[in-house]
Design a protein around this motif. Structure first.
Motif, mmCIF file in Angstrom:
data_model
loop_
_atom_site.group_PDB
_atom_site.id
_atom_site.type_symbol
_atom_site.label_atom_id
_atom_site.label_comp_id
_atom_site.label_asym_id
_atom_site.label_seq_id
_atom_site.Cartn_x
_atom_site.Cartn_y
_atom_site.Cartn_z
ATOM 1 N N UNK A 70 0.898 -1.266 -0.006
ATOM 2 C CA UNK A 70 0.006 0.071 -0.019
ATOM 3 C C UNK A 70 0.679 1.446 -0.111
ATOM 4 N N UNK A 71 1.993 1.230 0.744
ATOM 5 C CA UNK A 71 2.848 2.387 0.816
ATOM 6 C C UNK A 71 3.464 2.401 -0.782
ATOM 7 N N UNK A 72 4.082 1.491 -0.902
ATOM 8 C CA UNK A 72 4.726 1.464 -2.407
ATOM 9 C C UNK A 72 3.832 1.893 -3.575
ATOM 10 N N UNK A 73 2.680 1.554 -3.797
ATOM 11 C CA UNK A 73 1.741 1.906 -4.629
ATOM 12 C C UNK A 73 0.774 3.032 -4.378
ATOM 13 N N UNK A 74 0.759 3.321 -3.180
ATOM 14 C CA UNK A 74 -0.003 4.602 -2.808
ATOM 15 C C UNK A 74 -1.585 4.337 -3.008
ATOM 16 N N UNK A 75 -2.006 2.971 -2.480
ATOM 17 C CA UNK A 75 -3.225 2.682 -2.346
ATOM 18 C C UNK A 75 -4.211 3.826 -1.832
ATOM 19 N N UNK A 76 -5.199 4.436 -2.587
ATOM 20 C CA UNK A 76 -6.127 5.377 -1.941
ATOM 21 C C UNK A 76 -6.992 4.722 -0.655
ATOM 22 N N UNK A 77 -7.116 3.326 -0.670
ATOM 23 C CA UNK A 77 -8.102 2.862 0.510
ATOM 24 C C UNK A 77 -7.199 1.778 1.347
ATOM 25 N N UNK A 78 -5.935 2.601 1.397
ATOM 26 C CA UNK A 78 -4.877 1.722 2.276
ATOM 27 C C UNK A 78 -5.304 1.464 3.609
ATOM 28 N N UNK A 79 -5.877 2.446 4.327
ATOM 29 C CA UNK A 79 -6.078 2.441 5.872
ATOM 30 C C UNK A 79 -7.408 1.396 5.820
ATOM 31 N N UNK A 80 -8.531 1.260 5.001
ATOM 32 C CA UNK A 80 -9.365 0.401 4.901
ATOM 33 C C UNK A 80 -9.141 -0.954 4.882
#
Length: 103
Positions: free
Chosen positions: A33-43
């Motif tokens: 999630x950090x590497x690809x900067x997912x928008x819903x990373x926290x969820x």
């Protein structure tokens, strides 16, 4: 080895095996999630945390012996090992859901 001890031996290993799979999956999702900067990373992390804790809760509540069978030291050890895996899962997995490690 009796049936009671075989079941207890499987349960003894199951808790921390599930914990280790959850640990790897959760931290892999965190890194991806950090590497690809997912928008819903926290969820996604919260969902993975819940999904990884559910089998640990189930194992911690499961009795290693059936009704009418005598409890052995191995079955008592399996019960408390699974409860330790659940406690460890809560302590280790929870910070990943609210602390950002993305740099």
């Amino acid at each position: 080895m009796s049936g009671v001890n075989q079941r207890a031996l499987v349960l003894l290993v199951a808790g921390f095996t599930v914990w280790s799979v959850g640990f790897v999956a959760l931290y892999a999702l965190q890194a991806l999630g950090c590497a690809y900067e997912w928008p819903q990373h926290r969820a996604i992390l919260i969902g993975a945390d819940v999904v990884s804790l559910l089998p640990l809760i189930w194992l911690a509540m499961m009795k290693p012996v059936r009704e009418g069978e005598p409890a052995t030291s191995l079955s008592v050890t399996a019960l408390w090992a699974n409860r330790a895996a659940l406690a460890s899962g809560v302590l280790v997995f929870l910070p990943v859901t609210f602390v950002s490690a993305c740099i």
